[in-house]
Design an enzyme around this catalytic site. Sequence first.
Site, PDB file in Angstrom:
ATOM      1  N   LYS A  42       7.554  21.557 -20.935  1.00 25.59           N
ATOM      2  CA  LYS A  42       6.757  20.606 -20.163  1.00 25.59           C
ATOM      3  C   LYS A  42       7.591  19.446 -19.613  1.00 25.59           C
ATOM      4  CE  LYS A  42       3.311  18.602 -22.516  1.00 25.59           C
ATOM      5  NZ  LYS A  42       1.927  18.403 -23.029  1.00 25.59           N
ATOM      6  N   ALA A  53      12.577  14.996 -36.041  1.00 30.83           N
ATOM      7  CA  ALA A  53      12.586  15.322 -37.469  1.00 30.83           C
ATOM      8  C   ALA A  53      13.750  14.613 -38.152  1.00 30.83           C
ATOM      9  CB  ALA A  53      12.685  16.829 -37.656  1.00 30.83           C
ATOM     10  N   GLY A  55      14.083  14.124 -42.102  1.00 36.34           N
ATOM     11  CA  GLY A  55      14.474  14.464 -43.470  1.00 36.34           C
ATOM     12  C   GLY A  55      15.375  15.666 -43.557  1.00 36.34           C
ATOM     13  N   GLY A  56      14.949  16.782 -42.983  1.00 34.89           N
ATOM     14  CA  GLY A  56      15.791  17.953 -43.038  1.00 34.89           C
ATOM     15  C   GLY A  56      15.020  19.244 -43.035  1.00 34.89           C
ATOM     16  N   ASP A 221      -1.647  21.581 -26.230  1.00 38.12           N
ATOM     17  CA  ASP A 221      -1.780  22.503 -25.096  1.00 38.12           C
ATOM     18  C   ASP A 221      -1.835  23.963 -25.555  1.00 38.12           C
ATOM     19  OD1 ASP A 221      -1.399  20.147 -23.750  1.00 38.12           O
ATOM     20  OD2 ASP A 221       0.375  20.781 -22.645  1.00 38.12           O
ATOM     21  N   ARG A 314       1.988   9.439 -51.076  1.00 38.21           N
ATOM     22  CA  ARG A 314       1.819   9.076 -49.665  1.00 38.21           C
ATOM     23  C   ARG A 314       0.394   9.250 -49.168  1.00 38.21           C
ATOM     24  NH1 ARG A 314       6.969  11.608 -46.525  1.00 38.21           N
ATOM     25  NH2 ARG A 314       8.580  10.602 -47.765  1.00 38.21           N
ATOM     26  N   SER A 421       8.556  22.717 -42.200  1.00 36.66           N
ATOM     27  CA  SER A 421       8.029  23.080 -40.883  1.00 36.66           C
ATOM     28  C   SER A 421       9.128  23.503 -39.911  1.00 36.66           C
ATOM     29  CB  SER A 421       7.196  21.949 -40.296  1.00 36.66           C
ATOM     30  OG  SER A 421       7.780  20.709 -40.550  1.00 36.66           O
TER      31      SER A 421
HETATM   32  C1  LIG Z   1       8.800  11.896 -36.759  1.00 31.47           C
HETATM   33  C2  LIG Z   1       8.788  13.288 -37.316  1.00 31.47           C
HETATM   34  C3  LIG Z   1       9.597  13.624 -38.384  1.00 31.47           C
HETATM   35  C4  LIG Z   1       9.587  14.923 -38.897  1.00 31.47           C
HETATM   36  N1  LIG Z   1      10.451  15.272 -39.900  1.00 31.47           N
HETATM   37  C5  LIG Z   1      10.521  16.563 -40.293  1.00 31.47           C
HETATM   38  C6  LIG Z   1      11.513  16.993 -41.229  1.00 31.47           C
HETATM   39  O1  LIG Z   1      12.347  16.218 -41.671  1.00 31.47           O
HETATM   40  N2  LIG Z   1      11.526  18.306 -41.607  1.00 31.47           N
HETATM   41  C7  LIG Z   1      10.624  19.223 -41.108  1.00 31.47           C
HETATM   42  O2  LIG Z   1      10.681  20.404 -41.488  1.00 31.47           O
HETATM   43  N3  LIG Z   1       9.687  18.827 -40.223  1.00 31.47           N
HETATM   44  C8  LIG Z   1       9.627  17.547 -39.792  1.00 31.47           C
HETATM   45  N4  LIG Z   1       8.688  17.178 -38.871  1.00 31.47           N
HETATM   46  C9  LIG Z   1       7.815  18.212 -38.303  1.00 31.47           C
HETATM   47  C10 LIG Z   1       8.621  19.095 -37.352  1.00 31.47           C
HETATM   48  O3  LIG Z   1       9.472  18.271 -36.585  1.00 31.47           O
HETATM   49  C11 LIG Z   1       7.740  19.880 -36.401  1.00 31.47           C
HETATM   50  O4  LIG Z   1       6.692  20.498 -37.081  1.00 31.47           O
HETATM   51  C12 LIG Z   1       8.564  20.968 -35.702  1.00 31.47           C
HETATM   52  O5  LIG Z   1       9.691  20.380 -35.107  1.00 31.47           O
HETATM   53  C13 LIG Z   1       7.740  21.709 -34.666  1.00 31.47           C
HETATM   54  O6  LIG Z   1       8.602  22.523 -33.919  1.00 31.47           O
HETATM   55  P1  LIG Z   1       8.019  23.413 -32.743  1.00 31.47           P
HETATM   56  O7  LIG Z   1       9.151  24.156 -32.152  1.00 31.47           O
HETATM   57  O8  LIG Z   1       6.868  24.189 -33.238  1.00 31.47           O
HETATM   58  O9  LIG Z   1       7.397  22.355 -31.708  1.00 31.47           O
HETATM   59  P2  LIG Z   1       8.020  21.087 -31.023  1.00 31.47           P
HETATM   60  O10 LIG Z   1       9.327  20.717 -31.574  1.00 31.47           O
HETATM   61  O11 LIG Z   1       6.985  20.037 -31.001  1.00 31.47           O
HETATM   62  O12 LIG Z   1       8.232  21.592 -29.519  1.00 31.47           O
HETATM   63  C14 LIG Z   1       7.122  21.896 -28.697  1.00 31.47           C
HETATM   64  C15 LIG Z   1       7.615  22.107 -27.290  1.00 31.47           C
HETATM   65  O13 LIG Z   1       6.563  22.613 -26.474  1.00 31.47           O
HETATM   66  C16 LIG Z   1       6.550  21.923 -25.243  1.00 31.47           C
HETATM   67  N5  LIG Z   1       5.216  22.010 -24.676  1.00 31.47           N
HETATM   68  C17 LIG Z   1       4.068  21.528 -25.177  1.00 31.47           C
HETATM   69  N6  LIG Z   1       3.047  21.835 -24.352  1.00 31.47           N
HETATM   70  C18 LIG Z   1       3.574  22.528 -23.314  1.00 31.47           C
HETATM   71  C19 LIG Z   1       3.040  23.099 -22.125  1.00 31.47           C
HETATM   72  N7  LIG Z   1       1.739  23.015 -21.813  1.00 31.47           N
HETATM   73  N8  LIG Z   1       3.871  23.737 -21.275  1.00 31.47           N
HETATM   74  C20 LIG Z   1       5.201  23.815 -21.533  1.00 31.47           C
HETATM   75  N9  LIG Z   1       5.760  23.284 -22.632  1.00 31.47           N
HETATM   76  C21 LIG Z   1       4.955  22.652 -23.518  1.00 31.47           C
HETATM   77  C22 LIG Z   1       6.976  20.514 -25.630  1.00 31.47           C
HETATM   78  O14 LIG Z   1       7.401  19.800 -24.502  1.00 31.47           O
HETATM   79  C23 LIG Z   1       8.081  20.829 -26.617  1.00 31.47           C
HETATM   80  O15 LIG Z   1       9.270  21.124 -25.930  1.00 31.47           O
HETATM   81  C24 LIG Z   1       8.706  15.885 -38.351  1.00 31.47           C
HETATM   82  C25 LIG Z   1       7.887  15.548 -37.276  1.00 31.47           C
HETATM   83  C26 LIG Z   1       7.936  14.270 -36.744  1.00 31.47           C
HETATM   84  C27 LIG Z   1       7.053  13.950 -35.567  1.00 31.47           C
END
Ligand SMILES: Cc1cc2nc3c(=O)[nH]c(=O)nc-3n(C[C@H](O)[C@H](O)[C@H](O)COP(=O)(O)OP(=O)(O)OC[C@H]3O[C@@H](n4cnc5c(N)ncnc54)[C@H](O)[C@@H]3O)c2cc1C
Length: 598
Positions: A42, A53, A55-56, A221, A314, A421
Amino acid sequence: MSREPAFRPRVPRLIVVGSGIAGLYASLLAVDSGASVVLLTKGELNESNTWYAQGGISAVLDRPAPGDTIAAHVQDTLQAGAGHCDAAAVQVLCTEARHDIAGLQRFGAHFDIAGDGGPALGLEAAHSAPRILHAGGDATGARIAAALIRSVLARQADGKITLLSGAQATALRLSSGRVDGVEYLRDGRQHTLMGDALLLATGGAGQVFAQTTNPAVATADGLALAVRAGAAVADLEFFQFHPTCLAQEGRVQEGGVQEGWAEEAGATRDTNNGLNGEPLLISEAVRGEGAVLVDAGGRRFMTAYHRDAELAPRDVVSRSIALHLAKLGDPNGHVYLDARVIEQAKGPGFLARRFPTLTRRILDAGFDWTRDLVPVAPAAHYWMGGVVTDLLGRTTVPGLYAAGEVACTGVQGANRLASNSLLEGLVFGRRAVESFLFGGSDWGAPGGAPPRTPHDPPNLASSADEGLAPSELFPSNTAAEPGVSAGSTAASSDGGKEVFSREALRRLMTAKAGVLRSGKLLTEAAETLDRWTAVVHPDAVPAGNADPVGHEDRNLLLAARLLVAAALDRTESLGAHYRSDEPEEAYALRPKASLVRD
Ligand SMILES: Cc1cc2nc3c(=O)[nH]c(=O)nc-3n(C[C@H](O)[C@H](O)[C@H](O)COP(=O)(O)OP(=O)(O)OC[C@H]3O[C@@H](n4cnc5c(N)ncnc54)[C@H](O)[C@@H]3O)c2cc1C
């Protein structure tokens, strides 16, 4: 509407939507196995939850910490999930973690090294052994994503993958019940892309709530697209909240009111959301060093809610803050973190030495925490629920896969174990690609492990018990006022029949379906959401709609409705889902999630 001839001919064609850990890793594996891949995202490639992310990533490696085993990782995950995990999925996650950590390393991700030359393994709450890999200290997500992005860009340069950034998927295309393409917006125009299958890797939905740790792209989305295509979803009532996210007063999330219905209703853009610039988690290590929480009157309040005060689990701290704000009549408000006491006790310069990144980011946000109170609030952090998949990432719709936070594999249960995650996105993203390339590409088809049983989709029409039992919020609480529930003091955001806007939706969700829930609050939320739904129609995508914000708003509204319906259906507290109206005796018997978020 235009078509982009983006695929190479005569090889399996996979569309990947999303450039977080799940989408990037799966794309690389698919490309390197000979598939033709188009990766849509997006925003820019690095706009994702993954990037933030800290922590790790958890894994029991070939040479684990003394005493650690895969069985222990499984057990910790099941316990955190409060008895609601899919045991087979957890077994897969923990067993295969080491393969995908190696996979990440092949794509250039490097983890911090310990003194003995092996990986530095961190210990996090509710993990029974040190097994958390991290990179750049607290920059794990950004380091991993950057490495994967570099690998993807290298393959793009070689002509092996097509990248479409700034491409917002708006609808899945179905032919004879099978997903065979996607519609997306780019440069203000609508496009169609056809493929043999599509992997949804669109991440989470923190933007459903007024306070979130998630970046602006997390607007549900993928969930909405999948639901409209008929895919089963599950566990939507389980949303994890982090207790101390920086609350940035006066900063406004872009987006909100969609042209058309808002104008019709005479709405104006709401610019008073008050939270959510760059999300910033303030780690509990700061409270561990002695920081305390105070309210707007300067009163330290956690001592009234739990014997461990700021060092309570927490989820208890999140609920205590929410209850305290509700009691003060300000459910969308914030409290303050007082770190000045640390500096007073440990000497000038301690905070900057101990927390250099946080010190810099808090300064960037306009606060000197050696002198100022820092506004914080519980924030929506991670959605355990999502699009139901089996162990091969297959959804209930043929041709549609899902992986990462958008999916519900069952590994997170009712509450996610810290650092599981990122791992889930890797393991099940890879499995989805294997399924696509090597067989068993449809739900329940041969070629893989048996699929999970999908849960029934939540009943949107259901309503819950109206009554609010005067129960204590915290079983271990010694001093909180009995008889007070969030519902009795939560301000109604809808008294005047507020029109739909993104900000109104987010405030409603935080006030009535956030950390503290009850049948009364959820019913009120459902009524407002129903009213908005009748105007906005989030179940359908209007033909030719080229307004990206409007698409997101519809998706947020649809996701909120599904979440509230699921929360109404589950009348007992479980894991991250806390019903303040559940009788105390019943609550006492439930398995409790452990305490853990990153
Ligand atoms: C502040 C924070 C700290 C965290 N710390 C940790 C940690 O230490 N360890 C851990 O395991 N987890 C952690 N998490 C959780 C973890 O980061 C997420 O669950 C994980 O990164 C999700 O990965 P993903 O690939 O599923 O999605 P995301 O990384 O969220 O990527 C989603 C992608 O989809 C795209 N997208 C969305 N909608 C559309 C659309 N309609 N069209 C095209 N593209 C779209 C977005 O732009 C993005 O590029 C943390 C989360 C946050 C917010």
